[in-house]
Write a protein that holds these residues in place. Structure first.
Motif, PDB file in Angstrom:
ATOM      1  N   ALA A   4       0.772  -1.071  -0.008  1.00  0.00           N
ATOM      2  CA  ALA A   4      -0.060   0.135  -0.078  1.00  0.00           C
ATOM      3  C   ALA A   4       0.882   1.502  -0.030  1.00  0.00           C
ATOM      4  N   SER A   5       1.999   1.367   0.887  1.00  0.00           N
ATOM      5  CA  SER A   5       2.762   2.495   1.153  1.00  0.00           C
ATOM      6  C   SER A   5       3.593   2.847  -0.311  1.00  0.00           C
ATOM      7  N   ALA A   6       4.091   1.663  -0.776  1.00  0.00           N
ATOM      8  CA  ALA A   6       4.634   1.596  -2.314  1.00  0.00           C
ATOM      9  C   ALA A   6       3.770   1.972  -3.085  1.00  0.00           C
ATOM     10  N   LEU A   7       2.492   1.565  -3.365  1.00  0.00           N
ATOM     11  CA  LEU A   7       1.637   2.377  -4.490  1.00  0.00           C
ATOM     12  C   LEU A   7       1.176   3.605  -4.275  1.00  0.00           C
ATOM     13  N   ASP A   8       1.453   4.271  -2.856  1.00  0.00           N
ATOM     14  CA  ASP A   8       1.159   5.503  -2.485  1.00  0.00           C
ATOM     15  C   ASP A   8       2.176   6.419  -3.344  1.00  0.00           C
ATOM     16  N   ASP A   9       3.356   5.836  -3.328  1.00  0.00           N
ATOM     17  CA  ASP A   9       4.675   6.637  -3.797  1.00  0.00           C
ATOM     18  C   ASP A   9       4.772   6.660  -5.380  1.00  0.00           C
ATOM     19  N   ALA A  10       3.975   5.776  -6.088  1.00  0.00           N
ATOM     20  CA  ALA A  10       3.958   5.444  -7.265  1.00  0.00           C
ATOM     21  C   ALA A  10       3.138   6.508  -8.186  1.00  0.00           C
ATOM     22  N   THR A  11       3.522   6.828  -9.108  1.00  0.00           N
ATOM     23  CA  THR A  11       2.866   8.034 -10.130  1.00  0.00           C
ATOM     24  C   THR A  11       1.524   6.971 -10.750  1.00  0.00           C
ATOM     25  N   VAL A  12       0.368   7.728 -10.846  1.00  0.00           N
ATOM     26  CA  VAL A  12      -0.838   7.331 -11.277  1.00  0.00           C
ATOM     27  C   VAL A  12      -0.684   6.748 -12.746  1.00  0.00           C
ATOM     28  N   GLY A  13      -0.862   5.411 -12.957  1.00  0.00           N
ATOM     29  CA  GLY A  13      -0.766   4.939 -14.392  1.00  0.00           C
ATOM     30  C   GLY A  13       0.708   4.276 -14.452  1.00  0.00           C
ATOM     31  N   ALA A  14       1.419   4.378 -13.494  1.00  0.00           N
ATOM     32  CA  ALA A  14       2.846   3.859 -13.653  1.00  0.00           C
ATOM     33  C   ALA A  14       3.354   3.287 -12.293  1.00  0.00           C
ATOM     34  N   GLY A  35       9.482   6.306 -21.793  1.00  0.00           N
ATOM     35  CA  GLY A  35       9.244   7.702 -21.281  1.00  0.00           C
ATOM     36  C   GLY A  35       8.216   7.970 -20.251  1.00  0.00           C
ATOM     37  N   THR A  36       7.732   6.773 -19.623  1.00  0.00           N
ATOM     38  CA  THR A  36       7.017   7.259 -18.585  1.00  0.00           C
ATOM     39  C   THR A  36       7.762   7.448 -17.357  1.00  0.00           C
ATOM     40  N   ARG A  37       7.282   8.624 -16.552  1.00  0.00           N
ATOM     41  CA  ARG A  37       8.296   9.023 -15.509  1.00  0.00           C
ATOM     42  C   ARG A  37       7.759   8.055 -14.374  1.00  0.00           C
ATOM     43  N   ILE A  38       8.596   7.512 -13.438  1.00  0.00           N
ATOM     44  CA  ILE A  38       8.473   7.077 -12.206  1.00  0.00           C
ATOM     45  C   ILE A  38       8.907   8.010 -11.135  1.00  0.00           C
ATOM     46  N   ALA A  39       7.777   9.001 -10.547  1.00  0.00           N
ATOM     47  CA  ALA A  39       8.209   9.939  -9.692  1.00  0.00           C
ATOM     48  C   ALA A  39       9.009   9.595  -8.556  1.00  0.00           C
ATOM     49  N   SER A  40       8.464   8.350  -7.931  1.00  0.00           N
ATOM     50  CA  SER A  40       8.982   7.878  -6.736  1.00  0.00           C
ATOM     51  C   SER A  40      10.387   7.450  -6.633  1.00  0.00           C
ATOM     52  N   GLU A  41      10.840   7.185  -7.951  1.00  0.00           N
ATOM     53  CA  GLU A  41      12.200   6.672  -8.251  1.00  0.00           C
ATOM     54  C   GLU A  41      13.029   7.550  -9.283  1.00  0.00           C
ATOM     55  N   ASN A  42      12.667   8.834  -9.232  1.00  0.00           N
ATOM     56  CA  ASN A  42      13.108   9.783  -9.944  1.00  0.00           C
ATOM     57  C   ASN A  42      13.764   9.171 -11.397  1.00  0.00           C
ATOM     58  N   THR A  43      12.849   8.363 -12.124  1.00  0.00           N
ATOM     59  CA  THR A  43      13.560   7.658 -13.260  1.00  0.00           C
ATOM     60  C   THR A  43      12.480   7.753 -14.178  1.00  0.00           C
ATOM     61  N   THR A  44      13.095   7.498 -15.328  1.00  0.00           N
ATOM     62  CA  THR A  44      12.031   7.363 -16.764  1.00  0.00           C
ATOM     63  C   THR A  44      12.309   6.073 -17.186  1.00  0.00           C
ATOM     64  N   VAL A  45      11.229   5.588 -17.601  1.00  0.00           N
ATOM     65  CA  VAL A  45      11.440   4.156 -18.239  1.00  0.00           C
ATOM     66  C   VAL A  45      11.919   4.269 -19.626  1.00  0.00           C
ATOM     67  N   SER A  46      12.886   3.324 -19.840  1.00  0.00           N
ATOM     68  CA  SER A  46      13.298   3.213 -21.173  1.00  0.00           C
ATOM     69  C   SER A  46      13.196   1.690 -21.862  1.00  0.00           C
ATOM     70  N   GLY A  47      12.421   1.916 -22.736  1.00  0.00           N
ATOM     71  CA  GLY A  47      11.923   0.526 -23.387  1.00  0.00           C
ATOM     72  C   GLY A  47      10.651   0.196 -22.955  1.00  0.00           C
ATOM     73  N   LEU A  48      10.170  -1.154 -22.873  1.00  0.00           N
ATOM     74  CA  LEU A  48       8.973  -1.828 -22.559  1.00  0.00           C
ATOM     75  C   LEU A  48       9.455  -2.671 -21.431  1.00  0.00           C
ATOM     76  N   ILE A  49       8.405  -2.558 -20.271  1.00  0.00           N
ATOM     77  CA  ILE A  49       8.502  -3.319 -19.004  1.00  0.00           C
ATOM     78  C   ILE A  49       7.141  -3.853 -18.624  1.00  0.00           C
ATOM     79  N   PRO A  50       6.947  -5.664 -18.973  1.00  0.00           N
ATOM     80  CA  PRO A  50       5.830  -6.131 -18.542  1.00  0.00           C
ATOM     81  C   PRO A  50       5.444  -6.108 -17.311  1.00  0.00           C
ATOM     82  N   PRO A  51       4.237  -6.092 -17.056  1.00  0.00           N
ATOM     83  CA  PRO A  51       4.006  -6.375 -15.444  1.00  0.00           C
ATOM     84  C   PRO A  51       4.483  -7.365 -14.649  1.00  0.00           C
TER      85      PRO A  51
END
Length: 519
Positions: A4-14, A35-51
């Motif tokens: 739950a706490s991890a999800l709270d830190d995540a960007t909506v939709g990411a 290109g998706t920004r992961i705010a909690s990690e200050n990182t931008t996704v590079s490529g495709l990452i499956p669930p």
């Protein structure tokens, strides 16, 4: 960390989950696109990452260790940039030292103030059952057809009235196998087979057992029974096809013997018994990247409750604790128990080496598709099934489990072989986590299936008993679902059918471990 706490830190939709501050990766809860920004990690996704797969959160040099759960899951085979997918294309196995530190992290369990109970079946000798079957065992594969024909005579789906007069009997099952001859008569392989069959022959979930042989096989029925301290009685009968006069006469004889045992087996009633009589085998199969985050920790929370109430849990699948065994040795009650576990690890290393195999042939293709890259990663998640209590004993395959609390049994990672050993050791219930959707049952012990994610639960609800994806969804905590699972296990032990029982799973999943040369 909580989901739950991890999800709270995540960007909506990411949505991502960080499991430990020292980790080099986070786990995706959704498909992440470049290109998706992961705010909690200050990182931008590079490529495709499956669930369920891993994304790097920092730069990792080639050859450097990569951590998940705060532990090493492999080594970078090439430089990895922040935001990149971390999987088999850039992560590989490698050697590293484990600090076994025997017993330094023992957590003593506080006994429950009011031990829980379930409605069990108490046998005349005091053993407690969760089910009441008649079992047909074979000494050799040559007797399988006769054994199945006898069991089919009593199948409710084929002959609805066959057991109508015996409402307290759960069924008649034939548990056959593919060996018993062409095997070293003095070797370890035959000893394992005999120990497995002996464990089933005296399992409390059988109200009666019929053992059938051909007559000329290596695994002779009289010797099989003698090695296990068993002999013919009112609830244990045996014969061979050759002595019976062939197939037709053997089937007829078997049917009559089963009818005699049914009369006695039906005279049982359930009564309240303490949870100390509950022995649960822990399994995971068709694992995915969420197994070690949701279903396995939920099962671990239920195991902690089980142990607090006096019950026993059997953790197994030795190749699937490989690389994480140091987390168990640190919880070993004694140094001797911890060394027993390490000795089984060394046996497996030697076993694989002399057969030209590698311990990292596990994870399976399905595991990798679900996000697991190395056996080290799979092992760290798998150990979570054992909760947090101390390790009280280590057993070899199919040995009788006498200790209470959390124990370990050496088995392969292949689920049917592993669970067969656990049931032979006395497990009267199996709890099985899955992320890809394993279909499994284990007569005579009921098997409870736990889904790691809600998508699986929605897709395969007909096979699943509990949705642990609620942890990932943030709707329930691990502890809440652990308590819910503990109650479900008590209900199942009391007679509530599991989904695998409803579908009739269990007869075909009896698979004793074969390690001998077959000549």
């Amino acid at each position: 960390m909580t989901a739950a706490s991890a999800l709270d830190d995540a960007t909506v939709g990411a949505r991502v989950i960080r499991l430990h501050p020292d980790d080099d990766v986070v786990i995706s809860l959704d498909q992440l696109v470049s290109g998706t920004r992961i705010a909690s990690e200050n990182t931008t996704v590079s490529g495709l990452i499956p669930p369920g797969h891993k994304m790097a959160t920092r730069a990792i040099q080639a050859g450097a260790a990569v951590r998940r759960y705060g532990q090493i899951i492999g080594f970078a085979s090439q430089p990895i940039r922040p935001g990149q997918h971390v999987h088999s294309h850039n992560l590989e196995m490698g050697e590293f030292e484990r600090d076994y530190a025997y017993g330094v992290e023992i957590r003593e369990t506080v006994p429950a103030a009011q031990p829980a109970t379930f409605e069990g079946i108490v046998r005349e000798d005091g053993r407690v059952a969760t089910r009441n079957y008649i079992g047909i065992l074979t000494s050799v594969n040559c007797a399988a057809t006769v054994a199945r024909a006898i069991a089919d005579h009593f199948r409710r789906d084929i002959h609805p009235d066959a057991l109508a007069a015996f409402p307290n009997v759960d069924g008649v099952v034939a548990l056959t196998h593919g060996t018993g001859c062409g095997i070293d008569s003095a070797g370890e392989g035959l000893q394992i087979l005999q120990r497995t069959l002996g464990g089933y022959a005296c399992h409390p979930n059988f109200g009666g057992v019929l053992v059938i042989g051909l007559g000329c096989e290596t695994n002779q029925v009289p010797k099989l029974l003698a090695t296990q301290g068993l002999s013919d009685s009112g609830t244990l009968r045996s014969f061979t096809i050759q002595d019976a006069g062939g197939t037709t006469k053997a089937i007829a004889r078997g049917i009559e013997l089963v009818k005699e045992m049914l009369l006695q087996a039906d005279h049982v009633r359930r009564q309240s018994v303490p949870v100390s009589h509950l022995v649960i085998g822990l399994q995971c199969g068709g694992s995915d990247g969420y197994s070690g985050i949701s279903a396995n920790p939920v099962l671990g929370a239920a195991v902690d409750l089980l142990v607090a109430h006096g019950g026993t849990a059997i953790l197994s699948e030795t190749p699937e604790i490989y690389g994480a065994e140091h987390l168990l040795t640190r919880r070993a009650e004694t140094v001797e128990i911890g060394r027993k576990l390490v000795s089984r690890i060394r046996w497996w290393e030697d076993y694989c080496g002399r057969n030209g195999a590698q311990m990292n042939n596990n994870p399976s293709a399905g595991n990798k598709a679900g996000g697991l890259t190395t056996v080290l990663e799979k092992s760290l998640g798998g150990i979570a099934k054992g909760g947090s209590t101390k390790l009280t004993e280590v057993y070899e395959y199919a040995q009788p489990v006498r200790a209470r609390g959390l124990v370990f049994m050496d088995t392969p990672g292949y689920d049917p072989i592993s669970a067969t050993g656990q049931v032979a050791g006395g497990a009267n219930l199996i709890c099985f986590t899955t992320g890809r959707g394993s279909a499994y049952g284990c007569a005579p012990s009921p098997s409870v299936k736990l889904a790691t994610n809600t998508a699986l639960m929605d897709r395969q609800a007909d096979d699943m008993d509990l949705n642990c994806g609620q942890v990932l969804d943030g709707t329930k905590s691990i502890q809440e679902l652990g308590a819910e699972l503990f109650q479900l296990l008590l209900d199942t032990a009391s007679g509530r059918p599991s989904r695998s029982e409803v579908h009739g799973y269990g007869q075909n999943e009896f698979v004793p471990w074969q390690i001998s040369v077959i000549t």
